[in-house]
Design an enzyme around this catalytic site. Sequence first.
Site, mmCIF file in Angstrom:
data_model
loop_
_atom_site.group_PDB
_atom_site.id
_atom_site.type_symbol
_atom_site.label_atom_id
_atom_site.label_comp_id
_atom_site.label_asym_id
_atom_site.label_seq_id
_atom_site.Cartn_x
_atom_site.Cartn_y
_atom_site.Cartn_z
ATOM 1 N N TYR A 109 0.659 -1.139 -0.044
ATOM 2 C CA TYR A 109 -0.063 -0.067 -0.006
ATOM 3 C C TYR A 109 1.048 1.410 0.047
ATOM 4 O O TYR A 109 1.987 1.344 0.760
ATOM 5 C CB TYR A 109 -0.912 0.063 1.446
ATOM 6 C CG TYR A 109 -1.719 1.281 1.391
ATOM 7 C CD1 TYR A 109 -2.941 1.396 0.768
ATOM 8 C CD2 TYR A 109 -1.254 2.413 1.946
ATOM 9 C CE1 TYR A 109 -3.832 2.649 0.758
ATOM 10 C CE2 TYR A 109 -2.096 3.504 2.059
ATOM 11 C CZ TYR A 109 -3.072 3.664 1.618
ATOM 12 O OH TYR A 109 -3.989 4.753 1.505
ATOM 13 N N GLU A 197 -3.572 7.374 -4.066
ATOM 14 C CA GLU A 197 -3.515 6.110 -3.004
ATOM 15 C C GLU A 197 -3.292 4.888 -4.158
ATOM 16 O O GLU A 197 -4.264 4.863 -5.273
ATOM 17 C CB GLU A 197 -4.895 6.017 -2.544
ATOM 18 C CG GLU A 197 -4.796 4.815 -1.771
ATOM 19 C CD GLU A 197 -6.282 4.431 -0.945
ATOM 20 O OE1 GLU A 197 -6.288 4.669 0.231
ATOM 21 O OE2 GLU A 197 -7.342 4.104 -1.698
#
Length: 388
Positions: A109, A197
């Site tokens: 991530y 993101e």
Amino acid sequence: MNVHEYQAKEILGEFALPIHKFVIVRDKKEIDAAIEKLGVDKAVVKVQVHAGGRGKAGGVKVAMSKEEIKQHAESMLGMKLVTKQTGEAGITCNEVMIAELADIAKEYYFGIIIDREHACPLIMSSQEGGMDIEEVAEASPEKILKTALTPDGTITDKQIKEIVQFMGWAGHTAEQGTEMIKKMVTAFMKIDGSILEINPLIEDPDGNLYLLDAKISIDDSALYRQPEIAAMYDPSQESPAEVEAHKLDLAYVAMEGNIGCMVNGAGLAMATMDIIGEKGGTPANFLDVGGSATKEKVVESFKIILSDPKVKGILVNIFGGIMKCDIIAEGVVAAVKEVHLKVPLVVRLEGTNVEEGKKIITDSGLKVIAAVDLGDAAEKIVLEVEGA
Ligand code: GDP
Ligand code: MN
């Protein structure tokens, strides 16, 4: 403003970030040619909607033949995807991405947001990428490294090293990671991002890094200087209320409660939300009419607020500075008459021309509940809504 995954990838591709090739189809007739153009016989097929959690909702499918690619793309075009982010109504998929299939050894991530508390960009990195980052943040926050940058988006070599180490990257993966972090920060600053993101950022079996999914949100206040991104606005991905508010240049935020709120200014919106909460209520939405609303805009604002069926009462909380209270009052009176308001309305006015404003409301003879201050207003609307 949000953009689609493919648009985020186009933007990030311009910063030379590593992304698998893809094509976009908008019509079933385009699918065969698109597969030929991409030159693949296996692929990942992904719905393009402004919502995360597509994988778990059937919006991301791996296809191992041309026939399968086509089947998935056909079934996704026009489908309504319901994910944990969309609510029951779901969101329509008008565009489908067909992308080269990635060979995934590990999912990470990587995100950058604006940390409002500390007024700076904040990088979040984790080895636990994939579909459940919210749960990771909740259950094991130590698995997420937070790196605060200076307000102008400067990242030091030391900070980059810390991230690379935290991700466990070595050798050429570490080199790629270092470059990638720098480019990601540059991109975030250049596009006036509020969210960037990458989930997942992946490593292939040869240790090469790729951006597999990308989400970008742009600060609305900066759209005037991001015309290419502003042009990516897709009303099909928003609620009718949001589309209407966008047209009128009004800031509208939908929430889960039952009190519709008309305010001027983001700060007042926050204060209003806090005090409604303190009095035991919950806002259904916020409409910020800004500093220069006309009577007509106030009427339109009322219609937008009322278009949400959850609204059981309205609170108007205006602090008149540039925006004059008498203009707001005229708008409120006109709106109440025009929309045949059936839910209770509490109005709190303060500031420029407040006496004129109050008089307009009293003289109208309409059933409007006046409040002396914000606390009083919140208490009254919560009582009204509960009694309803
Ligand atoms: P999201 O669910 O909306 O976040 O959609 P993503 O694009 O992140 O995809 C969800 C998941 O599908 C990823 O975490 C991957 O595990 C898987 N996935 C996506 N693209 C590929 C791919 O090219 N190859 C493989 N093997 N899996 C993929
Ligand atoms: Mn994802």
